[in-house]
Scaffold this motif. Structure first.
Motif, PDB file in Angstrom:
ATOM      1  N   THR A   1      79.780  46.941  50.769  1.00  0.00           N
ATOM      2  CA  THR A   1      78.354  47.249  50.852  1.00  0.00           C
ATOM      3  C   THR A   1      77.468  46.083  50.457  1.00  0.00           C
ATOM      4  OG1 THR A   1      78.470  48.187  48.652  1.00  0.00           O
ATOM      5  CG2 THR A   1      78.555  49.733  50.490  1.00  0.00           C
TER       6      THR A   1
ATOM      7  N   ALA B   1      74.763  48.943  53.719  1.00  0.00           N
ATOM      8  CA  ALA B   1      74.954  50.367  53.445  1.00  0.00           C
ATOM      9  C   ALA B   1      75.617  51.035  54.637  1.00  0.00           C
ATOM     10  CB  ALA B   1      73.608  51.028  53.149  1.00  0.00           C
TER      11      ALA B   1
ATOM     12  N   VAL C   1      83.728  50.682  48.841  1.00  0.00           N
ATOM     13  CA  VAL C   1      82.287  50.388  48.828  1.00  0.00           C
ATOM     14  C   VAL C   1      81.979  49.102  48.089  1.00  0.00           C
ATOM     15  CG1 VAL C   1      81.250  52.645  49.165  1.00  0.00           C
ATOM     16  CG2 VAL C   1      82.003  52.004  46.910  1.00  0.00           C
TER      17      VAL C   1
ATOM     18  N   LEU D   1      70.837  51.898  41.915  1.00  0.00           N
ATOM     19  CA  LEU D   1      72.247  52.269  42.072  1.00  0.00           C
ATOM     20  C   LEU D   1      72.377  53.701  42.561  1.00  0.00           C
ATOM     21  CD1 LEU D   1      73.557  50.742  38.715  1.00  0.00           C
ATOM     22  CD2 LEU D   1      73.189  49.619  40.921  1.00  0.00           C
TER      23      LEU D   1
ATOM     24  N   ARG E   1      74.113  48.683  46.328  1.00  0.00           N
ATOM     25  CA  ARG E   1      75.183  48.759  45.351  1.00  0.00           C
ATOM     26  C   ARG E   1      75.245  50.190  44.855  1.00  0.00           C
ATOM     27  NH1 ARG E   1      75.494  44.964  40.114  1.00  0.00           N
ATOM     28  NH2 ARG E   1      77.591  44.300  40.640  1.00  0.00           N
ATOM     29  N   THR E   2      76.457  50.703  44.705  1.00  0.00           N
ATOM     30  CA  THR E   2      76.576  52.098  44.295  1.00  0.00           C
ATOM     31  C   THR E   2      76.888  52.187  42.810  1.00  0.00           C
ATOM     32  OG1 THR E   2      78.928  52.180  44.735  1.00  0.00           O
ATOM     33  CG2 THR E   2      77.466  52.714  46.566  1.00  0.00           C
TER      34      THR E   2
ATOM     35  N   GLY F   1      71.389  53.744  46.054  1.00  0.00           N
ATOM     36  CA  GLY F   1      72.452  53.112  46.836  1.00  0.00           C
ATOM     37  C   GLY F   1      73.568  54.099  47.111  1.00  0.00           C
ATOM     38  N   SER F   2      74.002  54.797  46.039  1.00  0.00           N
ATOM     39  CA  SER F   2      75.050  55.799  46.210  1.00  0.00           C
ATOM     40  C   SER F   2      74.615  56.877  47.192  1.00  0.00           C
ATOM     41  CB  SER F   2      75.390  56.455  44.869  1.00  0.00           C
ATOM     42  OG  SER F   2      76.340  55.682  44.180  1.00  0.00           O
TER      43      SER F   2
ATOM     44  N   ILE G   1      81.262  60.123  47.129  1.00  0.00           N
ATOM     45  CA  ILE G   1      80.409  59.598  46.068  1.00  0.00           C
ATOM     46  C   ILE G   1      81.240  58.980  44.952  1.00  0.00           C
ATOM     47  CG2 ILE G   1      80.065  61.474  44.407  1.00  0.00           C
ATOM     48  CD1 ILE G   1      77.019  61.076  45.095  1.00  0.00           C
TER      49      ILE G   1
ATOM     50  N   VAL H   1      74.436  55.583  50.899  1.00  0.00           N
ATOM     51  CA  VAL H   1      75.761  55.410  51.498  1.00  0.00           C
ATOM     52  C   VAL H   1      76.396  56.775  51.769  1.00  0.00           C
ATOM     53  CG1 VAL H   1      78.078  54.525  51.093  1.00  0.00           C
ATOM     54  CG2 VAL H   1      76.107  53.154  50.475  1.00  0.00           C
ATOM     55  N   THR H   2      76.250  57.684  50.785  1.00  0.00           N
ATOM     56  CA  THR H   2      76.841  59.011  50.938  1.00  0.00           C
ATOM     57  C   THR H   2      76.201  59.763  52.090  1.00  0.00           C
ATOM     58  OG1 THR H   2      77.180  59.058  48.572  1.00  0.00           O
ATOM     59  CG2 THR H   2      77.359  61.145  49.722  1.00  0.00           C
TER      60      THR H   2
ATOM     61  N   THR I   1      85.260  54.017  45.164  1.00  0.00           N
ATOM     62  CA  THR I   1      84.844  52.776  44.530  1.00  0.00           C
ATOM     63  C   THR I   1      85.247  51.506  45.282  1.00  0.00           C
ATOM     64  OG1 THR I   1      85.168  53.894  42.445  1.00  0.00           O
ATOM     65  CG2 THR I   1      84.822  51.531  42.362  1.00  0.00           C
TER      66      THR I   1
END
Lengths: 252, 293
Positions: B223, B144, B219, B67, B238-239, B70-71, B213, B74-75, B216
């Motif tokens: 994603t 992503a 994403v 996770l 997944r974030t 993932g975050s 970040i 994506v960031t 919610t």
């Protein structure tokens, strides 16, 4: 008088509808310091800023007439401003070094002309700093941020930055007004030193300064060049009553 | 009489002022209390660095490394897209565009900030995901990369407006000095204005990251929501935020799963706190520097 380096004829300038310069005819001689004096708002800074077209940064201005620098017309849309400003440098009222190191400030003008060779840059920086008598103070501090210098040093640095690109003409707009008397005196003696190689035009509020450093002097009032001539003559035996009133402190 | 009114008003203002701080403190303590309860049964190390997130299998595994990554992925993607675009459009608005156009652009950029993230997510599912699927020939466009692109749009308004402010606060004298030395407009921009505005630009990037970040809904929608260790930007991820949003409804109150979601909340809190701190640092440096001039 030799062929003048600057020659204006019938120069008129407007900020919107405000007539800021009225039929100015002026000849500036080579390797001399020419000063422009007059009360606030008389157009002396505006006139100075014509010579390197800095007024172009302001919206809604119009210029007419003719200004020749080294025999070339500098007014009109066909003039390459970047090229003009390479020949006609300007120092401003408040020292405005860039927030970069001392070295980079002086090297700036060369870098924007595409100079990359390190030894050329170093040599130019040393030479320019020496000619403004700053090299001995700063030779170990070339990487110092220029904003940390004293105001006097900053102003010298701004002059060095110009000299590095060897312009023909230096324009100085009230460059001592942010400095104390001691610093002013030192900058003035620097001007006299620089006169040997450059033609300098200064604008000043300080009549004593004009009297001390300049060879020729122009008195301006409400957009007109009232009188122009040898500084000694302007200050001792002016032709025009208004010049006399101003320099004797009856107004302004 | 007058005095009583004064007194009442003064107290009311005091209570409101204190109230906001108290609420923040209460939220913080609640988050800590619930989140830290997890570590009675799971150790911190296997929580942060465990690679398996199986909260409802038997026995459950609570590794949030996929996770976190993932975050981060994506960031990072969003930043890579949004920062160059943001700097370029801020420069255009502040330096190049004629005044009337820059006014229009500014309101346009503000309007972009007003679009609810769920709407952006919806548009992303409907248009961006199929597009990516076709271009990269993927089994699904929900990846992503899709998240990064959508989030870049969300971060843009923040980034552009802060950078534009800091470019505008560069003293005019720098510009004049540079032009008077015979620099062209572009040389002035990249040799003088950008370095002088660098603190503001860094602050803008940090705040943009903070915005991204914590995001919610979009994403979660776009994603693909697979809690696996990402190896490519073209995979579903997944974030941290999406995990909380997706699982909060099904986690039994007081269960380990429930505590684990709060612990994720703590991780998120720490990350945004650090980012805000860094952004603050750059903002202040910017202000101080401009004051000097």
């Amino acid at each position: 008088m030799d062929k003048p380096i600057i020659e204006t004829s019938k120069l008129n300038f407007y900020y919107g509808s405000f007539h800021a310069l009225i039929d100015v005819n002026l000849k500036v001689g080579r390797n001399k310091i020419t000063s422009l004096i007059g009360p606030s708002g008389c157009g002396k800074s505006t006139l100075l800023r014509i010579f390197n077209r800095m007024n172009d940064l302001i919206d809604g201005t119009t210029t007419s007439g003719s200004v020749l620098i080294e025999g070339r017309e500098i007014l009109g849309p066909q003039v390459d401003l970047v090229d003009l400003r390479k020949h006609v440098g300007m120092v401003f009222q408040r020292p405005n070094p860039f927030p970069l190191s001392v070295f980079e400030n002086v090297a700036f003008g060369l870098r924007i002309r595409g100079e990359r060779r390190k030894n050329v840059l170093e040599e130019a920086v040393c030479k320019s700093l020496s000619s403004v008598l700053l090299f001995d103070d700063l030779k170990d501090k070339l990487s110092l941020n220029a904003l940390q210098l004293t105001l006097e040093q900053q102003q010298r640095l701004c002059i060095a930055r110009l000299i590095a690109v060897t312009p023909d003409l230096l324009l100085m707009d009230e460059i001592c007004s942010a400095l104390d008397p001691m610093a002013t005196m030192k900058i003035e003696s620097l001007m006299l030193e620089l006169k040997k190689q450059y033609t300098i035009v200064i604008v000043t509020h300080n009549m004593q300064q004009a009297a001390r450093v300049s060879d020729e002097c122009g008195f301006m009032l409400l957009g007109e060049l009232i009188e122009f001539g040898d500084t000694k003559k302007i200050f001792t035996a002016p032709d025009d009553q208004r010049t006399d009133d101003y320099i004797t402190g009856r107004f302004g | 009489m007058k005095r009583t009114t004064e007194w009442i008003i003064e107290k009311l203002i005091f209570i409101s002022g204190i109230g906001s701080i108290v609420f923040v403190a209460l939220i913080f303590f609640f988050l800590l209390k619930e989140g830290l309860s997890l570590f009675a049964s799971v150790n911190v190390f296997s929580f942060l660095f465990g690679v398996n997130w199986y909260p409802i299998s038997e026995p459950p595994q609570f590794g949030i490394l996929p996770l976190i990554l993932g975050s981060l992925l994506v960031t990072l993607g969003a930043v890579v897209i949004a920062v160059p675009l943001g700097i370029a459009s801020a420069l255009y608005v502040a330096e190049v565009a004629p005044k009337w156009l820059s006014e229009i652009l500014k309101s346009g950029i503000e309007l972009l900030a007003a679009i609810p993230s769920i709407v952006l997510g919806f548009i992303g599912i409907a248009t961006l995901a199929p597009f990516l699927k076709n271009v990269f020939n993927l089994p699904s466009g929900l990846t992503a990369l899709a998240g990064s692109i959508m989030l870049a749009f969300m971060a843009m308004p923040t980034i552009v407006s802060i950078i534009e402010d800091s470019i505008n606060s560069v003293p005019r004298s720098y510009r004049e000095g540079s032009l008077a030395l015979g620099a062209t407009r572009w040389q002035t921009i990249y040799r003088v204005i950008l370095p002088a505005a660098s603190s503001g630009i860094l602050a803008a990037i940090m705040l943009g990251i903070g915005r991204v970040i914590g995001e919610t809904m979009a994403v979660l929608m776009i994603t693909g929501n697979a809690a696996i260790l990402p190896t490519s930007i073209l995979q579903p991820v997944r974030t941290l935020t999406a995990t909380i949003a997706a699982e909060m409804g099904e986690a039994v109150s007081g269960s380990e799963h429930y505590f684990a979601l709060f612990a994720i909340g703590i991780v998120l809190f720490v990350i945004s706190f650090i980012i805000n701190l860094v952004a603050d640092f750059f903002m202040n440096r910017n202000k101080k520097r401009n004051k000097k001039k």
